[in-house]
Scaffold this motif. Structure first.
Motif, PDB file in Angstrom:
ATOM      1  N   THR A   9       5.978  40.871  31.157  1.00 26.10           N
ATOM      2  CA  THR A   9       6.587  39.558  31.344  1.00 26.10           C
ATOM      3  C   THR A   9       7.272  39.395  32.703  1.00 26.10           C
ATOM      4  N   PRO A  10       8.050  40.388  33.205  1.00 24.55           N
ATOM      5  CA  PRO A  10       8.698  40.189  34.501  1.00 24.55           C
ATOM      6  C   PRO A  10       7.731  39.867  35.633  1.00 24.55           C
ATOM      7  N   ILE A  11       6.504  40.373  35.581  1.00 19.71           N
ATOM      8  CA  ILE A  11       5.543  40.078  36.642  1.00 19.71           C
ATOM      9  C   ILE A  11       5.262  38.577  36.673  1.00 19.71           C
ATOM     10  N   TYR A 313      -6.920  47.545  38.148  1.00 21.43           N
ATOM     11  CA  TYR A 313      -6.487  46.724  37.019  1.00 21.43           C
ATOM     12  C   TYR A 313      -7.640  45.837  36.550  1.00 21.43           C
ATOM     13  N   SER A 314      -7.755  45.718  35.232  1.00 19.49           N
ATOM     14  CA  SER A 314      -8.869  44.967  34.659  1.00 19.49           C
ATOM     15  C   SER A 314      -8.582  43.471  34.650  1.00 19.49           C
ATOM     16  N   ASP A 315      -9.645  42.699  34.408  1.00 18.52           N
ATOM     17  CA  ASP A 315      -9.465  41.252  34.258  1.00 18.52           C
ATOM     18  C   ASP A 315      -8.554  40.931  33.085  1.00 18.52           C
ATOM     19  N   ILE A 319      -5.475  38.400  33.044  1.00 18.57           N
ATOM     20  CA  ILE A 319      -5.483  37.273  32.113  1.00 18.57           C
ATOM     21  C   ILE A 319      -4.190  37.230  31.309  1.00 18.57           C
ATOM     22  N   LEU A 320      -3.690  38.412  30.902  1.00 17.84           N
ATOM     23  CA  LEU A 320      -2.442  38.456  30.151  1.00 17.84           C
ATOM     24  C   LEU A 320      -1.272  37.929  30.981  1.00 17.84           C
ATOM     25  N   ILE A 321      -1.298  38.198  32.275  1.00 14.28           N
ATOM     26  CA  ILE A 321      -0.239  37.664  33.142  1.00 14.28           C
ATOM     27  C   ILE A 321      -0.274  36.135  33.146  1.00 14.28           C
ATOM     28  N   LEU A 322      -1.481  35.581  33.241  1.00 13.11           N
ATOM     29  CA  LEU A 322      -1.610  34.121  33.247  1.00 13.11           C
ATOM     30  C   LEU A 322      -1.195  33.522  31.899  1.00 13.11           C
ATOM     31  N   ILE A 323      -1.512  34.204  30.808  1.00 12.04           N
ATOM     32  CA  ILE A 323      -1.087  33.722  29.488  1.00 12.04           C
ATOM     33  C   ILE A 323       0.431  33.763  29.366  1.00 12.04           C
ATOM     34  N   GLN A 324       1.029  34.823  29.942  1.00  8.96           N
ATOM     35  CA  GLN A 324       2.495  34.898  29.928  1.00  8.96           C
ATOM     36  C   GLN A 324       3.106  33.716  30.669  1.00  8.96           C
ATOM     37  N   GLU A 325       2.534  33.378  31.813  1.00  3.92           N
ATOM     38  CA  GLU A 325       3.028  32.227  32.551  1.00  3.92           C
ATOM     39  C   GLU A 325       2.934  30.957  31.712  1.00  3.92           C
ATOM     40  N   SER A 326       1.835  30.839  30.973  1.00  2.00           N
ATOM     41  CA  SER A 326       1.664  29.666  30.123  1.00  2.00           C
ATOM     42  C   SER A 326       2.750  29.604  29.052  1.00  2.00           C
ATOM     43  N   PHE A 327       3.054  30.759  28.433  1.00  2.00           N
ATOM     44  CA  PHE A 327       4.097  30.803  27.402  1.00  2.00           C
ATOM     45  C   PHE A 327       5.458  30.474  27.997  1.00  2.00           C
TER      46      PHE A 327
END
Length: 394
Positions: A9-11, A313-315, A319-327
């Protein structure tokens, strides 16, 4: 997976807060979309809740209506004879006739006429489960005496204050005119509330009602109220009444008649469609704003994403970073939108006197829609993220 998501999440947070102006714009856009959805759904629910309040205020187990009676907005009468036939069915304890119509009420102070809803019934048999009404049945037994809804719009006059001022007089009532020239006296107050149908309500005896509408026949009633004996099976009595009564009347339970009222406003009138369309527009607006923010964010940090790919680092990680931003955007945008909507509900309730209030179910639904809106927009922005090529940085 949730633990890994929280650890990363911090990223996402640091990446978003790096451009504070963009973050504030995104939060404002999501809040605006939430307020729009809250407003549309709040007014739609207020419409439905206000339209069925009279039904719940009536003291009845079963309701007898004309099949063309779709809502209190459209009055369709039937012959009182059917109500007498219903009284003879086994399990029925008592019946009462209810007259419903719109009448003109003259503000005692400004002398301006405004339409309101009037209910008439035989006061020797209670028709409402409102304590204020049942305590003043002796008042409306007198011809041309009425009870006034204290929750009516202020344009009808401050009847409560006028009653207090007149309490020193022997009569203790307020006089005004209804239907232009019929003098009536307010003998008491009750609380029911306004709706999209009427800005005010009045309750009177059937004799006073017919005095106000001389063209109406005593035999033509608008609704039959059927009380059942204690312990009687409601569905069985309903089936017996349906079988014995002619086809020009319907026998409905409270749940059925309220659903009929709601269906009228949702399907027959354009109001339900308009409120629903407004909610959809709010959702689309929010989705577009979030997509633009996330797409711009991915575009600006595309070299960094490519570097992470080059480091192994994998896609899926990206993708999880982008989903975190969305949340994060969804939660940060929902909180101010929720707070502003609560204040807006209060202002609207004070101004319109409609039952507009925040509910837990609606808040949870809008939160879920906000999450779907943000995550869905993030999913569309993934296409740009997947194009991050490590070769671009070498």
């Amino acid at each position: 997976m949730l633990r890994k998501l929280l650890m990363r999440t911090p990223i996402a947070w640091f990446q978003m807060t790096r451009e504070r102006t963009r973050l504030l714009v995104a939060i404002a856009g999501i809040s605006f979309a939430d307020v729009l959805m809250f407003t549309q759904l709040g007014f739609k629910d207020a419409l439905y809740d206000a339209s069925i309040r009279p039904h719940y205020a009536l003291q009845s187990d079963l309701f007898l209506i004309n099949p063309q009676f779709e809502a209190f907005f459209s009055f369709k009468s039937f012959n009182r004879e059917q109500l007498y036939q219903a009284a003879a069915v086994d399990g029925v304890e008592s019946v009462n006739a209810l007259y419903i119509s719109k009448a003109l009420w003259r503000n005692p102070t400004t002398r301006v006429d405004r339409p309101l809803l009037i209910f008439g019934f035989d006061p020797s048999k209670p028709a409402f489960n409102l304590p204020e009404v049942n305590q003043n049945l002796d008042q409306i037994k007198q011809l041309n005496h009425v009870l006034f809804d204290q929750n009516s719009r202020p344009e009808f006059g401050d009847i409560g204050k006028l009653l207090q001022q007149s309490s020193a007089n022997p009569s203790g009532v307020v006089e005004t005119e209804m239907n232009n020239d019929v003098l009536v006296k307010v003998g008491g107050m009750f609380r029911l509330g306004v709706s999209f149908v009427a800005d005010g309500n009045v309750i009177a005896s059937d004799s006073t009602f017919l005095q106000l509408f001389p063209g109406r026949s005593h035999q033509e009633i608008d609704m039959g109220l059927i009380r059942l004996r204690p312990g009687t099976n409601r569905e069985q009595v309903q089936a017996a009444l349906t079988a014995q009564l002619p086809a020009d009347v319907l026998v409905l339970t409270l749940e059925q008649i309220t659903q009929r009222e709601k269906a009228y406003w949702a399907d027959i009138t354009p109001i339900g469609f308009i409120f629903g369309l407004g909610s959809i527009v709010g959702f689309i607006v929010g989705a577009i704003i979030v997509y633009q923010i996330l797409y711009a964010d991915v575009s600006d940090h595309l070299p960094e994403y490519a570097t992470l790919k080059a480091m192994g680092y994998s896609d899926r990680y990206l993708i999880l970073i982008l989903i975190q931003e969305s949340f994060v955007l969804a939660v940060c945008g929902f909180i101010p939108g929720f707070g502003f909507s609560c204040g807006l509900y209060y202002v609207a309730q004070m101004a319109t006197r409609l039952p507009i209030a925040m509910t837990t179910a609606r808040a949870v639904m809008i939160l879920i829609l906000t999450l779907i809106m943000c995550v869905g927009s993030g999913g569309i922005a993934l296409r740009k993220l997947q194009s991050a090529d490590p070769a671009e940085i070498f």
